[in-house]
Scaffold this motif. Structure first.
Motif, PDB file in Angstrom:
ATOM      1  N   GLU A  79     -10.905   5.683  -5.262  1.00 16.29           N
ATOM      2  CA  GLU A  79     -10.082   4.519  -4.942  1.00 16.29           C
ATOM      3  C   GLU A  79      -8.711   4.938  -4.433  1.00 16.29           C
ATOM      4  OE1 GLU A  79      -8.440   0.387  -7.016  1.00 16.29           O
ATOM      5  OE2 GLU A  79      -9.717   1.762  -8.138  1.00 16.29           O
ATOM      6  N   ASP A  80      -8.125   5.965  -5.048  1.00 17.03           N
ATOM      7  CA  ASP A  80      -6.830   6.464  -4.589  1.00 17.03           C
ATOM      8  C   ASP A  80      -6.931   6.996  -3.163  1.00 17.03           C
ATOM      9  OD1 ASP A  80      -5.696   5.912  -7.068  1.00 17.03           O
ATOM     10  OD2 ASP A  80      -6.189   7.888  -7.855  1.00 17.03           O
ATOM     11  N   ARG A 140      -6.114   4.059   4.216  1.00 13.72           N
ATOM     12  CA  ARG A 140      -5.724   2.824   4.911  1.00 13.72           C
ATOM     13  C   ARG A 140      -4.366   2.978   5.593  1.00 13.72           C
ATOM     14  NH1 ARG A 140      -6.167  -2.448   1.449  1.00 13.72           N
ATOM     15  NH2 ARG A 140      -6.081  -3.362   3.546  1.00 13.72           N
ATOM     16  N   LEU A 193       0.831  -1.207   0.000  1.00 12.86           N
ATOM     17  CA  LEU A 193       0.000   0.000   0.000  1.00 12.86           C
ATOM     18  C   LEU A 193       0.868   1.261   0.000  1.00 12.86           C
ATOM     19  CD1 LEU A 193      -2.777  -0.970   2.573  1.00 12.86           C
ATOM     20  CD2 LEU A 193      -3.110  -0.555   0.133  1.00 12.86           C
ATOM     21  N   CYS A 201      -9.006   6.055  -0.866  1.00 17.28           N
ATOM     22  CA  CYS A 201      -9.162   4.940   0.075  1.00 17.28           C
ATOM     23  C   CYS A 201      -7.836   4.234   0.332  1.00 17.28           C
ATOM     24  CB  CYS A 201     -10.209   3.956  -0.462  1.00 17.28           C
ATOM     25  SG  CYS A 201     -11.886   4.622  -0.451  1.00 17.28           S
ATOM     26  N   THR A 202      -6.977   4.168  -0.682  1.00 18.39           N
ATOM     27  CA  THR A 202      -5.648   3.576  -0.494  1.00 18.39           C
ATOM     28  C   THR A 202      -4.862   4.363   0.553  1.00 18.39           C
ATOM     29  OG1 THR A 202      -5.564   2.711  -2.751  1.00 18.39           O
ATOM     30  CG2 THR A 202      -3.453   3.049  -1.627  1.00 18.39           C
ATOM     31  N   GLU A 223       1.993   1.883  -3.463  1.00 10.62           N
ATOM     32  CA  GLU A 223       0.886   2.380  -4.275  1.00 10.62           C
ATOM     33  C   GLU A 223       0.581   3.841  -3.952  1.00 10.62           C
ATOM     34  OE1 GLU A 223      -2.425  -0.182  -3.643  1.00 10.62           O
ATOM     35  OE2 GLU A 223      -1.505  -1.917  -4.616  1.00 10.62           O
ATOM     36  N   ALA A 224       0.581   4.172  -2.656  1.00 10.85           N
ATOM     37  CA  ALA A 224       0.273   5.543  -2.242  1.00 10.85           C
ATOM     38  C   ALA A 224       1.334   6.512  -2.749  1.00 10.85           C
ATOM     39  CB  ALA A 224       0.166   5.617  -0.723  1.00 10.85           C
TER      40      ALA A 224
END
Length: 429
Positions: free
Chosen positions: A252-253, A259, A50, A255-256, A53-54
């Protein structure tokens, strides 16, 4: 320590080390945030993935920020809202004041917002005769103490509950002087009662934004008290004050990143409230503001794009670097003399206000690397602090002690036998 400034960092740090109450309060950082983050991190096996990705999300957004700002503005306007661009802090203050005056505001409630602190919003509104009520528990406390926050997510980490109770007795008039204020629930209950009338009477509500979503034109706030929801739904006008780098492309971005945010900051899987706001109330909505405004602050951030310090714009203000920094843990936030303390502040403050204003802050580091290690956005804070040190040195006027120390180190470093002999002697000491 309300009179602290970055130019007086060394003096401020010495005072903080001698402050017994502050040293006791700072133990809460180690007992709370560090342990809780570690537990939350261990329960999420995909945390590292994650994080990658972030980082990619924010890098992509920053590389195309102009396009996403335009897309965000279109969506806000489609939803019935308004977007205002503010190149400077003065521009941002003036825009907010104008909106408040047009709404005939006499009372403004505010959710926690570091950007509103950055622009000095409260004083500007109060000078115009508008009452400002901070509704976050920590922000309410520092407001009545007339202090800046000492931590970006825990404004009163420098205080003990006994000090807070004394302030409540002094400020919250009309209540029984012998009322119980010995526990945290007692303090929270009193603030809830004091602020209830403010929520109901406010003409304008102002919040910050943890994230802005280009896909929907939404602003996102994360809180544990619910005050942010009351601030943005009860008044007839809602103003979001946010800096331009809070943008992400999609839901979606967002929410990533969410988290990672609470786990890194407070050690929670997710905060008690995560609220998405998109425009004013629609026809048939039972509640919500009649008007929705977003003020986007630049204040030097666009100048960081494409340069040595662009990575700093990935910061999501979780506070993990502060919590794990041995320097911050020893002196607290006020010693930095900057709204943004700790490792992230040591990079961001010179970028926003100039290295001549804050030359000591990039040196307030042991370079242990913990800040970069725990940062959910993998920001290379130590290397950027080193770049600020280099730029300060290149200005040609480093302090005499620093010049002498560097010359002595260089002399020894060019002579390996001498260097190792000195190292073997000094290390045990």
């Amino acid at each position: 320590m309300t009179d602290a400034s970055p130019q007086e960092f060394k003096h401020n740090a010495s005072r903080s080390l001698e402050d017994a109450k502050l040293q006791r309060a700072l133990l809460n950082v180690k007992r709370g945030f560090i342990v809780k983050r570690s537990l939350a991190r261990s329960k999420l096996p995909e945390f590292g993935k994650l994080r990658e990705e972030a980082r990619a999300i924010k890098d992509h957004t920053l590389n195309h920020l102009d396009l996403y700002l335009e897309a965000y503005e279109r969506k806000v306007v489609e939803s019935g809202g308004h977007v205002h661009y503010a190149p400077s802090t003065a521009d941002a203050r003036d825009v907010v004041l104008k909106i408040c005056k047009e709404a005939g505001a006499r009372l403004v409630t505010k959710g926690k917002s570091m950007v509103s602190e950055e622009i000095g919003l409260n004083g500007h509104l109060e000078a115009a005769g508008i009452e400002v009520a901070e509704t976050d528990l920590g922000e309410h406390i520092i407001q009545i103490r007339n202090e800046p926050p000492s931590h970006i997510i825990a404004p009163v980490i420098h205080l003990n509950k006994e000090e807070i109770a004394e302030d409540f007795v002094r400020i919250h008039r009309g209540l029984a002087p012998d009322r119980p204020l010995g526990t945290v629930p007692d303090l929270v209950a009193e603030v809830r009662a004091v602020l209830r009338e403010k929520f109901l009477a406010a003409d304008v509500g102002i919040t910050g934004a943890n994230l802005l979503i280009a896909e929907t034109g939404s602003s996102v706030i994360v809180t544990n008290e619910g005050n942010g929801d009351l601030t943005q739904t009860l008044p007839k006008v809602h103003i979001v004050v946010a800096s331009i780098e809070k943008m992400v492309p999609t839901l979606e971005d967002a929410c990533t990143i969410l988290r990672l945010l609470a786990r890194s900051g407070t050690g929670q899987e997710i905060t008690t409230y995560t609220t998405f706001a998109t425009g004013p109330a629609r026809e048939g909505d039972p509640d919500g503001p009649h008007a929705y405004h977003v003020v986007l602050l630049d204040n030097g951030r666009s100048e960081m794009l494409g340069g040595d310090f662009q990575d700093m714009l990935r910061c999501i203000r979780c506070g993990a670097c502060l919590n794990h920094c041995p320097v911050y843990g020893a002196i607290g936030g006020h010693a930095y003399g900057s709204l943004y303390p700790g490792p992230m502040g040591a990079v961001l403050t010179p970028a926003l206000y100039g290295i001549d204003h804050s030359r000591d802050l990039p040196n307030a580091s042991s370079f242990c690397g913990r800040c970069e290690e725990v940062c959910p956005m993998a920001i290379p804070l130590p290397s950027m602090m080193r770049k600020w040190r280099e730029r300060d040195f290149e200005r040609g006027d480093p302090p005499l002690v620093q010049r002498v120390a560097l010359r002595l180190w260089a002399y020894a470093a060019k002579r390996p036998k001498l260097y190792h002999a000195l190292g073997a002697t000094i290390a045990p000491l």
